[in-house]
Design a protein around this motif. Structure first.
Motif, PDB file in Angstrom:
ATOM      1  N   VAL A 207       0.824  -1.200   0.000  1.00 13.13           N
ATOM      2  CA  VAL A 207       0.000   0.000   0.000  1.00 13.13           C
ATOM      3  C   VAL A 207       0.860   1.253   0.000  1.00 13.13           C
ATOM      4  O   VAL A 207       1.687   1.448   0.879  1.00 13.13           O
ATOM      5  N   THR A 208       0.665   2.079  -1.020  1.00 19.09           N
ATOM      6  CA  THR A 208       1.285   3.389  -1.084  1.00 19.09           C
ATOM      7  C   THR A 208       0.175   4.402  -1.260  1.00 19.09           C
ATOM      8  O   THR A 208      -0.543   4.381  -2.254  1.00 19.09           O
ATOM      9  N   ARG A 209      -0.002   5.277  -0.281  1.00 23.64           N
ATOM     10  CA  ARG A 209      -1.088   6.247  -0.333  1.00 23.64           C
ATOM     11  C   ARG A 209      -0.719   7.390  -1.281  1.00 23.64           C
ATOM     12  O   ARG A 209       0.295   8.065  -1.094  1.00 23.64           O
ATOM     13  N   ARG A 210      -1.532   7.574  -2.311  1.00 27.40           N
ATOM     14  CA  ARG A 210      -1.280   8.649  -3.264  1.00 27.40           C
ATOM     15  C   ARG A 210      -1.684   9.986  -2.667  1.00 27.40           C
ATOM     16  O   ARG A 210      -2.601  10.058  -1.845  1.00 27.40           O
TER      17      ARG A 210
ATOM     18  N   LEU B  96      -2.658  -0.934 -10.747  1.00 27.59           N
ATOM     19  CA  LEU B  96      -3.022  -1.639  -9.529  1.00 27.59           C
ATOM     20  C   LEU B  96      -4.122  -2.641  -9.822  1.00 27.59           C
ATOM     21  O   LEU B  96      -4.990  -2.383 -10.655  1.00 27.59           O
TER      22      LEU B  96
ATOM     23  N   HIS C 207      -5.470   3.356  -0.890  1.00 26.99           N
ATOM     24  CA  HIS C 207      -4.460   3.852  -1.834  1.00 26.99           C
ATOM     25  C   HIS C 207      -4.655   5.318  -2.172  1.00 26.99           C
ATOM     26  O   HIS C 207      -3.712   5.985  -2.598  1.00 26.99           O
TER      27      HIS C 207
END
Length: 240
Positions: free
Chosen positions: A7-10, A228, A239
């Protein structure tokens, strides 16, 4: 394809282009039920149910070229398929019965997929949401109105077809920054692959009953773009 576990939060202010049918609400399951009823009604003495269905798929493919998408096209496909596979005349009674299979779809209530409404509500506080679907303008607009989801979108685009040029035109029209724009949908053929070809990012959310004519191998994203695959629509909030 990025794993949903990574998980990479935009950051905020992304543009999310969101598909409608089988991404926000159920759609193809109703067509599948109508087709099952049609095949049973045809009750062909030579061709198996699978062969009838395969023939209908080809008829639909051809009909879309001249009639576009939507229930009017589906009705015509059922009638054409019946006429091509039976040696009995098409009576008014048979015509009405076949049309009733398509009409059953029009009468369906909108059934949102799990957690769609709260997810859109949350995403709309941080990002620009644009509905991007294809089909008949009146039908799709009516479904959006009945869904109650319209307030979450800043714009609605009903396209005749989803291909790379359509995405390029849409991105230009709405001033989308390609690196901050994501197409979200269940269809590799209409949502994921053409968006990637147009230089956008994409999010693939598979649906168990995606229309067979929308099946396609999911392409890998070109360098500098992202793809994704998420298990559900609600996973978007992890995300974005």
């Amino acid at each position: 394809m990025n794993s949903p576990n990574q998980v990479t939060r935009r950051p905020a202010n992304q543009t999310l282009l969101v598909d409608a049918d089988d991404t926000l609400w159920e759609n193809n399951i109703y067509f599948e039920r109508a087709i099952t009823s049609f095949v049973s009604y045809l009750d062909h003495r030579v061709h198996t149910a699978e062969e009838v269905r395969s023939h209908l798929n080809q008829v639909e493919h051809d009909t879309i070229r001249t009639h576009g998408y939507g229930l009017h096209s589906f009705r015509q496909s059922l009638i054409t398929c019946f006429e091509q596979l039976t040696d009995t005349p098409m009576t008014d009674e048979k015509h009405h019965r076949i049309e009733s299979f398509a009409q059953s779809i029009a009468e369906q209530e909108i059934e949102l997929l799990p957690n769609v409404a709260p997810t859109l509500s949350e995403l709309a506080t941080r990002h620009r949401l644009i509905l991007v679907t294809k089909g008949d303008q009146t039908e799709q607009t009516d479904k959006l109105h009945r869904s109650g989801l319209a307030p979450h979108f800043t714009a609605v685009e009903v396209l005749s077809e989803k291909h790379p040029q359509a995405y390029l035109s849409l991105a230009s029209q709405h001033g989308c920054d390609a690196c901050k724009t994501w197409m979200i949908g269940n269809s590799p053929r209409s949502d994921v692959n053409p968006a990637l070809s147009a230089g956008l990012n994409a999010i693939f959310i598979p649906h168990d009953f995606t229309w067979v004519l929308e099946h396609e191998v999911v392409n890998q994203p070109p360098a500098g773009q992202q793809l994704l695959e998420l298990a559900s629509f609600a996973d978007l909030t992890q995300h974005f």
